[in-house]
Design a protein around this motif. Structure first.
Motif, PDB file in Angstrom:
ATOM      1  N   TYR A 206       0.769  -1.085  -0.047  1.00 57.73           N
ATOM      2  CA  TYR A 206       0.070   0.045  -0.157  1.00 57.73           C
ATOM      3  C   TYR A 206       0.926   1.317  -0.013  1.00 57.73           C
ATOM      4  CZ  TYR A 206      -3.954  -2.959   0.747  1.00 57.73           C
ATOM      5  OH  TYR A 206      -4.832  -3.966   0.598  1.00 57.73           O
TER       6      TYR A 206
ATOM      7  N   TRP B 123      -0.244   6.872  -6.532  1.00 53.42           N
ATOM      8  CA  TRP B 123      -1.724   7.458  -6.781  1.00 53.42           C
ATOM      9  C   TRP B 123      -1.877   8.718  -6.342  1.00 53.42           C
ATOM     10  CZ3 TRP B 123      -6.078   9.071  -3.967  1.00 53.42           C
ATOM     11  CH2 TRP B 123      -7.369   9.077  -4.857  1.00 53.42           C
TER      12      TRP B 123
ATOM     13  N   ILE C 178       1.742  -8.654  -6.301  1.00 55.93           N
ATOM     14  CA  ILE C 178       0.822  -9.437  -6.188  1.00 55.93           C
ATOM     15  C   ILE C 178       1.137 -10.931  -6.749  1.00 55.93           C
ATOM     16  CG2 ILE C 178      -1.608  -9.995  -6.758  1.00 55.93           C
ATOM     17  CD1 ILE C 178      -2.226  -7.132  -6.521  1.00 55.93           C
TER      18      ILE C 178
ATOM     19  N   ILE D 268     -11.278   5.639  -2.583  1.00 58.99           N
ATOM     20  CA  ILE D 268     -10.159   5.070  -2.232  1.00 58.99           C
ATOM     21  C   ILE D 268     -10.010   4.967  -0.699  1.00 58.99           C
ATOM     22  CG2 ILE D 268      -8.576   7.054  -1.915  1.00 58.99           C
ATOM     23  CD1 ILE D 268      -6.749   4.867  -3.886  1.00 58.99           C
TER      24      ILE D 268
ATOM     25  N   LEU E 197      -9.461   1.849   1.868  1.00 61.44           N
ATOM     26  CA  LEU E 197      -8.475   1.975   2.959  1.00 61.44           C
ATOM     27  C   LEU E 197      -9.321   1.692   4.154  1.00 61.44           C
ATOM     28  CD1 LEU E 197      -6.429   4.866   2.169  1.00 61.44           C
ATOM     29  CD2 LEU E 197      -5.853   2.565   1.947  1.00 61.44           C
TER      30      LEU E 197
ATOM     31  N   MET F 123      -7.548  -6.487  -1.304  1.00 54.73           N
ATOM     32  CA  MET F 123      -7.916  -5.215  -0.995  1.00 54.73           C
ATOM     33  C   MET F 123      -6.952  -4.407  -1.950  1.00 54.73           C
ATOM     34  SD  MET F 123     -10.620  -4.797   0.486  1.00 54.73           S
ATOM     35  CE  MET F 123     -10.231  -3.018   0.216  1.00 54.73           C
ATOM     36  N   VAL F 124      -5.544  -5.157  -2.346  1.00 55.98           N
ATOM     37  CA  VAL F 124      -4.738  -4.368  -3.291  1.00 55.98           C
ATOM     38  C   VAL F 124      -5.405  -4.411  -4.604  1.00 55.98           C
ATOM     39  CG1 VAL F 124      -2.700  -4.680  -4.531  1.00 55.98           C
ATOM     40  CG2 VAL F 124      -2.594  -4.974  -1.991  1.00 55.98           C
ATOM     41  N   LEU F 125      -6.105  -5.511  -5.039  1.00 55.49           N
ATOM     42  CA  LEU F 125      -6.547  -5.559  -6.346  1.00 55.49           C
ATOM     43  C   LEU F 125      -7.803  -4.395  -6.206  1.00 55.49           C
ATOM     44  CD1 LEU F 125      -7.134  -9.311  -7.054  1.00 55.49           C
ATOM     45  CD2 LEU F 125      -5.946  -7.309  -8.241  1.00 55.49           C
TER      46      LEU F 125
ATOM     47  N   THR G 162      -7.900  -1.317  -4.659  1.00 57.90           N
ATOM     48  CA  THR G 162      -7.181  -0.057  -4.731  1.00 57.90           C
ATOM     49  C   THR G 162      -6.689   0.011  -6.357  1.00 57.90           C
ATOM     50  OG1 THR G 162      -5.314  -0.997  -3.589  1.00 57.90           O
ATOM     51  CG2 THR G 162      -6.835   0.638  -2.301  1.00 57.90           C
ATOM     52  N   PHE G 163      -6.129  -1.204  -6.589  1.00 61.66           N
ATOM     53  CA  PHE G 163      -5.641  -1.247  -7.899  1.00 61.66           C
ATOM     54  C   PHE G 163      -6.697  -0.711  -9.075  1.00 61.66           C
ATOM     55  CE2 PHE G 163      -3.896  -3.596 -11.839  1.00 61.66           C
ATOM     56  CZ  PHE G 163      -2.846  -3.249 -11.730  1.00 61.66           C
TER      57      PHE G 163
ATOM     58  N   MET H 258      -7.445   2.971  -8.636  1.00 63.39           N
ATOM     59  CA  MET H 258      -6.315   3.769  -9.255  1.00 63.39           C
ATOM     60  C   MET H 258      -6.546   3.583 -10.734  1.00 63.39           C
ATOM     61  SD  MET H 258      -3.315   2.825  -6.508  1.00 63.39           S
ATOM     62  CE  MET H 258      -2.250   2.258  -7.940  1.00 63.39           C
TER      63      MET H 258
END
Lengths: 351, 164
Positions: free
Chosen positions: A134, A141, A160, B27, B31, B65-67, B69-70, B73
């Motif tokens: 993150y 971003w 990932i 976003i 988070l 969660m990375v996906l 935010t990905f 973005m």
């Protein structure tokens, strides 16, 4: 005998302070080592002016970064722009807390050479590194800059993808040990010196190779440093950062390198155990006996850092589709094959 | 000690969930969801489910969660537009939620004596115990779940495939 909570707290805080200071110093000198070694690889001297052999260079660099003006570009998303380097650095520093540096040595029932002995230490490290993404993703971003965003997207996708191979590569080691506790993993490799290390005696050399490749990618290091590829993205996700915020990303990257080196040492190279096993008789007093394992541990981690820098100075950068193909089509199947082979071998040996 | 940790992370979890609903920017919501997931992991840890806690952080906070935010973005989703919302939501939604909460509270209070209590802290689960549960006692549900996920992936591939 129940030890007082205050003594426990005091000793723990002391341990955390000492480990953090040592880690940050190690980070500073890893940067110097890298500049020196890459310099020699490219047939030049590297930093040599500040102090004898340039040894005071990290101090000068730190001072420079600290005194630089901290620019806040317009149109950034301010809360996340400030939070991102903090996340990156915090995750990099936290993951060192479960790593054991030497043999168990209790003073007032507090282990001196490890901050926290967690039953699932290995998973804790994997979890914290997965949160560290993150820092990079949000920095790119929130910077409101196309190069930063591209760098952050590349980094997220890369992290990932390679996390899978990384996670699967350590399964073989866990299968052999039957525990996720890092001390157990080292103890099982400590019986016959070099021969019982996972990378040789444990027959995990394929897993070691996968771990090494995935770890380079996870720490955004060459030949997988596409998130900050300077020839195409200026500096990638930290393009818009200056002064200490930039330094935080920099420190996080090198702290991650050191952590990865520590984990590789623990998992594959027998941690703090001596490569000679019991061939060399125990000598010296209790202090030497306590510090010798730490010496072995540090030398193995140093070997990894050297390897990192050597690889950086030697190999060209991957193309992006090559990077993804390498991770998904080569490392991942290889890791699964390694798990199957290790399970079969263990079952065959147990039968 | 364990109770203090429970209160801190339980509170953090609820606060994260509320913040998730109140934030206007996707976003920030994403988070907040990460905060919720991670505090849940700590609660699992307090209940002795170490592996589950680690898996929660690695899989949910770290990967899924990375996906999220990905995607946010990548699409560069802006601040959400405020609408007055549908009338039905106000008329049916709030009483419905209140009724559901009332029923749940009533059932839990009524059945209090029959429910077992959970102890906080002080557990150790070895990988051996864990694997015998996952790969022997609960093998079928475990494998069926993986097949379900595989089917979902195949479905996604089929939907995303370009027609020739």
């Amino acid at each position: 005998m129940e030890v007082s909570i205050w003594i426990f707290l005091l000793l723990s805080v002391l341990k955390v302070a000492v480990v953090t200071v040592i880690l940050l110093t190690a980070v500073a000198y890893t940067v110097l080592l890298e500049r020196k070694l890459v310099g020699r690889i490219q047939n030049r001297w590297g930093p040599s002016r500040v102090g004898p052999f340039g040894m005071m260079q990290p101090l000068a660099d730190g001072l420079k970064l600290f005194l630089k003006e901290d620019l806040l570009p317009t149109n950034v998303y301010r809360p996340l722009y400030i939070l991102a380097p903090l996340i990156a650095l915090a995750c990099a520093l936290i993951s060192i807390s479960v790593i054991p540096f030497g043999k168990e040595l209790y003073v007032k029932r507090v282990d001196l050479f490890q901050i926290a002995d967690v039953n699932i230490g290995l998973l804790v490290i994997l979890g914290i590194t997965s949160i560290g993404v993150y820092g990079i993703a949000l920095s790119g971003w929130s910077s409101n800059n196309k190069y930063s965003l591209l760098g952050a997207l590349r980094a997220s996708a890369q992290l990932i993808s390679y996390e899978l191979a990384l996670g699967l590569s350590v399964v073989g080691v866990v299968l052999r040990t039957g525990s996720l506790r890092l001390r157990d993993i080292v103890d099982i490799q400590a019986t016959h010196g070099l021969l019982s290390w996972n990378v040789f005696g444990g027959l995990q050399f394929v897993a070691f190779f996968i771990y090494l490749m995935a770890a380079y990618a996870e720490t955004n290091r060459a030949p997988f440093d596409l998130p900050e590829a300077e020839s195409e993205l200026t500096a990638g996700y930290h393009t818009e950062y200056s002064s200490m915020k930039f330094a935080m990303f920099f420190m996080a990257e090198y702290a991650n390198m050191i952590t990865v080196g520590c984990v590789a040492t623990l998992l594959f190279l027998g941690g703090w155990s001596s490569p000679f096993g019991d061939l060399i008789p125990a000598w010296g007093g209790p202090v030497v006996q306590a510090l010798l394992p730490v010496f072995w541990f540090v030398s193995k981690v140093f070997f990894f850092l050297f390897l990192y820098i050597w690889v950086r100075g030697t190999l060209p950068r991957f193309r992006y589709d090559q990077l993804m193909g390498f991770g998904w089509k080569f490392l991942l199947p290889l890791a699964i094959a390694n798990i199957i082979a290790t399970s079969l071998w263990l079952a065959f040996r147990a039968a | 000690m364990y109770l203090v940790l429970f209160l801190i992370f339980g509170g953090l979890c609820v606060a994260g969930a509320l913040n998730l609903l109140l934030q206007h920017h996707p976003i920030n919501s994403a988070l907040s969801l990460i905060v919720v997931m991670t505090s849940l992991a700590v609660l699992y840890l307090l209940l002795g489910a170490e592996f589950l806690a680690a898996a929660q952080v690695i899989v949910y906070s770290g990967a899924i969660m990375v996906l999220f935010t990905f995607v946010i973005m990548l699409l560069n989703a802006g601040v959400e537009e405020r609408t007055h919302g549908s009338k039905a939501a106000y008329i049916v939604g709030f009483p419905g939620a209140a009724a559901l909460l009332g029923i749940l509270v009533y059932i839990f209070l009524k059945q209090k004596d029959h429910l077992g209590g959970a102890k906080l802290g002080g557990y150790l689960v070895t990988t051996h115990d864990l694997s015998s549960v996952l790969f022997r006692d609960l093998l079928l549900p475990f494998e069926v779940t993986s097949v379900l996920i595989l089917v979902a992936i195949l479905g996604a591939v089929a939907l995303a495939r370009k027609e020739h």
